[in-house]
Design an enzyme around this catalytic site. Structure first.
Site, PDB file in Angstrom:
ATOM      1  N   GLY A 266       4.393  44.750 -35.091  1.00 60.64           N
ATOM      2  CA  GLY A 266       5.097  44.581 -36.365  1.00 60.64           C
ATOM      3  C   GLY A 266       4.996  43.119 -36.958  1.00 60.64           C
ATOM      4  O   GLY A 266       4.017  42.545 -36.825  1.00 60.64           O
TER       5      GLY A 266
ATOM      6  N   ASP B 262      15.299  43.392 -31.940  1.00 60.80           N
ATOM      7  CA  ASP B 262      16.368  42.933 -30.617  1.00 60.80           C
ATOM      8  C   ASP B 262      16.824  44.308 -30.293  1.00 60.80           C
ATOM      9  O   ASP B 262      17.214  44.588 -29.290  1.00 60.80           O
ATOM     10  CB  ASP B 262      17.418  42.144 -31.499  1.00 60.80           C
ATOM     11  CG  ASP B 262      16.761  40.575 -31.538  1.00 60.80           C
ATOM     12  OD1 ASP B 262      15.950  40.309 -30.947  1.00 60.80           O
ATOM     13  OD2 ASP B 262      17.490  40.024 -32.190  1.00 60.80           O
TER      14      ASP B 262
ATOM     15  N   GLN C  11      14.905  46.370 -27.652  1.00 57.07           N
ATOM     16  CA  GLN C  11      14.167  45.832 -26.503  1.00 57.07           C
ATOM     17  C   GLN C  11      14.853  46.240 -25.227  1.00 57.07           C
ATOM     18  O   GLN C  11      13.833  46.607 -24.204  1.00 57.07           O
ATOM     19  CB  GLN C  11      14.374  44.438 -26.632  1.00 57.07           C
ATOM     20  CG  GLN C  11      13.354  43.713 -27.644  1.00 57.07           C
ATOM     21  CD  GLN C  11      13.263  42.123 -27.671  1.00 57.07           C
ATOM     22  OE1 GLN C  11      13.751  41.477 -26.490  1.00 57.07           O
ATOM     23  NE2 GLN C  11      13.053  41.556 -28.640  1.00 57.07           N
TER      24      GLN C  11
ATOM     25  N   HIS D  71      12.506  35.687 -29.459  1.00 57.85           N
ATOM     26  CA  HIS D  71      14.088  35.357 -29.650  1.00 57.85           C
ATOM     27  C   HIS D  71      14.718  35.757 -28.264  1.00 57.85           C
ATOM     28  O   HIS D  71      14.377  36.588 -27.574  1.00 57.85           O
ATOM     29  CB  HIS D  71      14.436  36.418 -30.604  1.00 57.85           C
ATOM     30  CG  HIS D  71      15.760  36.017 -31.221  1.00 57.85           C
ATOM     31  ND1 HIS D  71      16.457  34.959 -31.249  1.00 57.85           N
ATOM     32  CD2 HIS D  71      16.720  37.016 -31.436  1.00 57.85           C
ATOM     33  CE1 HIS D  71      17.910  35.090 -31.666  1.00 57.85           C
ATOM     34  NE2 HIS D  71      17.982  36.366 -32.024  1.00 57.85           N
TER      35      HIS D  71
ATOM     36  N   GLY E 177       5.956  36.286 -39.435  1.00 59.94           N
ATOM     37  CA  GLY E 177       4.654  36.837 -38.848  1.00 59.94           C
ATOM     38  C   GLY E 177       3.349  36.803 -39.755  1.00 59.94           C
ATOM     39  O   GLY E 177       2.264  36.298 -39.624  1.00 59.94           O
TER      40      GLY E 177
ATOM     41  N   ASP F   9      20.124  30.311 -34.119  1.00 61.96           N
ATOM     42  CA  ASP F   9      19.161  31.298 -34.859  1.00 61.96           C
ATOM     43  C   ASP F   9      20.300  32.112 -35.710  1.00 61.96           C
ATOM     44  O   ASP F   9      20.244  32.386 -36.810  1.00 61.96           O
ATOM     45  CB  ASP F   9      18.235  31.922 -33.997  1.00 61.96           C
ATOM     46  CG  ASP F   9      17.590  33.012 -34.838  1.00 61.96           C
ATOM     47  OD1 ASP F   9      16.453  32.471 -35.486  1.00 61.96           O
ATOM     48  OD2 ASP F   9      17.676  33.845 -34.917  1.00 61.96           O
TER      49      ASP F   9
ATOM     50  N   GLU G 228      21.360  32.358 -39.596  1.00 59.51           N
ATOM     51  CA  GLU G 228      21.228  33.402 -40.209  1.00 59.51           C
ATOM     52  C   GLU G 228      22.574  33.846 -41.069  1.00 59.51           C
ATOM     53  O   GLU G 228      22.729  34.303 -42.328  1.00 59.51           O
ATOM     54  CB  GLU G 228      20.793  34.645 -39.397  1.00 59.51           C
ATOM     55  CG  GLU G 228      19.257  34.567 -39.068  1.00 59.51           C
ATOM     56  CD  GLU G 228      18.776  35.564 -37.511  1.00 59.51           C
ATOM     57  OE1 GLU G 228      17.741  35.638 -37.369  1.00 59.51           O
ATOM     58  OE2 GLU G 228      19.802  35.986 -37.310  1.00 59.51           O
TER      59      GLU G 228
ATOM     60  N   GLU H 152      20.382  31.727 -63.666  1.00 60.05           N
ATOM     61  CA  GLU H 152      20.943  30.367 -63.349  1.00 60.05           C
ATOM     62  C   GLU H 152      21.441  30.355 -61.793  1.00 60.05           C
ATOM     63  O   GLU H 152      21.430  29.260 -61.305  1.00 60.05           O
ATOM     64  CB  GLU H 152      22.281  30.260 -64.317  1.00 60.05           C
ATOM     65  CG  GLU H 152      21.672  29.937 -65.589  1.00 60.05           C
ATOM     66  CD  GLU H 152      20.765  28.755 -65.999  1.00 60.05           C
ATOM     67  OE1 GLU H 152      20.743  27.619 -65.146  1.00 60.05           O
ATOM     68  OE2 GLU H 152      19.942  28.931 -66.897  1.00 60.05           O
TER      69      GLU H 152
ATOM     70  N   SER I  73      17.785  16.744 -62.894  1.00 58.14           N
ATOM     71  CA  SER I  73      18.582  15.772 -63.975  1.00 58.14           C
ATOM     72  C   SER I  73      19.468  15.001 -63.150  1.00 58.14           C
ATOM     73  O   SER I  73      20.241  15.440 -62.189  1.00 58.14           O
ATOM     74  CB  SER I  73      18.859  16.625 -64.970  1.00 58.14           C
ATOM     75  OG  SER I  73      20.089  17.460 -64.688  1.00 58.14           O
TER      76      SER I  73
END
Length: 329
Positions: free
Chosen positions: A26, A83, A86, A108, A134, A191, A195, A227, A252
């Site tokens: 992936g 995750d 796994q 990870h 990746g 991590d 996130e 904006e 500015s």
């Protein structure tokens, strides 16, 4: 200060005669596999037979097999599936193929840190976590550069786990930029925190709240989008290039003054307290348990949130305005 390793600190020869199994082709998997192949390493990809990722790996000239076949053949198995998949893949296909002296790798630390995967003591367990998506990892490698990465060792059965991990980092190109030493716990917790509170959860909530505040006050949604959302990339690019000071130099004086005086009113002590609470939930496993149970239940809250957010007015307005920007394609 973190210890940083570069090309001179890594010996690619340590893994050149090893078979490296990339489990999952992936986002990260395709980059790791192809970079390693181009570095002269022996690579196999573990994927579902005849799936689109299987076909993509084969088209890239890589040897592809089922995950259990790869685990049996590989000296290094790298878990690069999402995750939430796994644990199941590890116990159904990978664990039985691991031999003494093998290395199990991650990008990870979630499943190791929260004990969803408990490897046998006979194998090394390490992590190389590139700090980029990746597709960027692959592109930078082909251009002769690369992104930084993190290295961590959870289990050193062979006595040379870190050296092997650094060799892998060199194979995917990351020692060109630098590899920072960390731990599975530190990588996982920081991590997730990043996130949830800043990169994904914090930014999207800030944008959406700003958009809603302007629209509710009677301003045109299109102007509000420009904006509080569209121009965010300009600011982030300046920060990415030269830090806060370069961004403030580039905008500015009015914007800079508003930054100093109004920013702390938006991100106040209440926000800091909530961030601290979220960090506690990451550290004590509350978030991990919640996410694991959510997946076991079939993701009802996750899927409902995904549908609800996709229907927000800012998504419709943004889609329409991005149609005016052909350069985005």
């Amino acid at each position: 200060m973190a210890k940083i390793y570069y090309d001179k600190d890594a010996k690619l020869d340590l893994i050149k005669n090893k078979t490296i199994g990339i489990i999952g082709f992936g986002s990260q998997g395709h980059a790791h596999a192809q970079n390693l192949k181009d570095s002269g390493c022996q690579v196999m990809v573990g994927e579902l037979k005849n799936s689109e990722p299987w076909k993509a790996a084969a088209k890239a000239g890589l040897k592809v097999a089922s995950a259990d076949e790869v685990a049996k053949a590989a000296d290094i198995n790298v878990m690069l599936v999402p995750d939430q998949l796994q644990r199941e893949i590890y116990y159904s296909a990978i664990e039985k193929g691991l031999q003494k002296g093998n290395m199990l790798m991650f990008a990870h630390g979630f499943n190791i840190h929260y004990n969803q995967i408990i490897p046998p003591p006979k194998v090394d367990v390490t992590m190389i976590a590139p700090k980029c998506p990746g597709h960027m990892l692959r592109r930078l490698y082909t251009e002769g550069s690369c992104a930084p990465a993190l290295v961590a060792v959870h289990q050193d059965a062979s006595g040379k786990a870190k050296q092997m991990a650094l060799a892998y980092a060199k194979g995917i190109g990351c020692t060109r930029a630098g590899v920072l030493e960390t731990t599975f716990a530190e990588e996982t917790e920081t991590d997730l925190f990043g996130e949830q509170t800043v990169l994904c959860g914090g930014v999207t909530s800030l944008i959406k709240t700003g958009f809603e505040t302007l629209v509710d006050a009677g301003y045109q949604p299109e102007i509000a989008y420009f904006e509080v959302c569209h121009e965010l990339k300009l600011i982030i690019d300046l920060i990415y290039q030269g830090g806060f000071s370069y961004m403030r130099y580039s905008v500015s004086d009015t914007a800079e003054y508003g930054d100093y005086t109004r920013g702390p009113r938006v991100i106040d002590e209440y926000v800091r307290e909530e961030m601290e609470q979220i960090l506690c939930e990451i550290q004590d496993g509350t978030f991990a348990r919640e996410w694991i149970l959510e997946n076991q239940a079939g993701r009802p809250s996750f899927n409902a949130s995904r549908r609800h957010e996709a229907e927000h007015e800012i998504e419709e307005v943004g889609k329409r305005l991005r149609g005016m920007m052909p350069w985005l394609k």
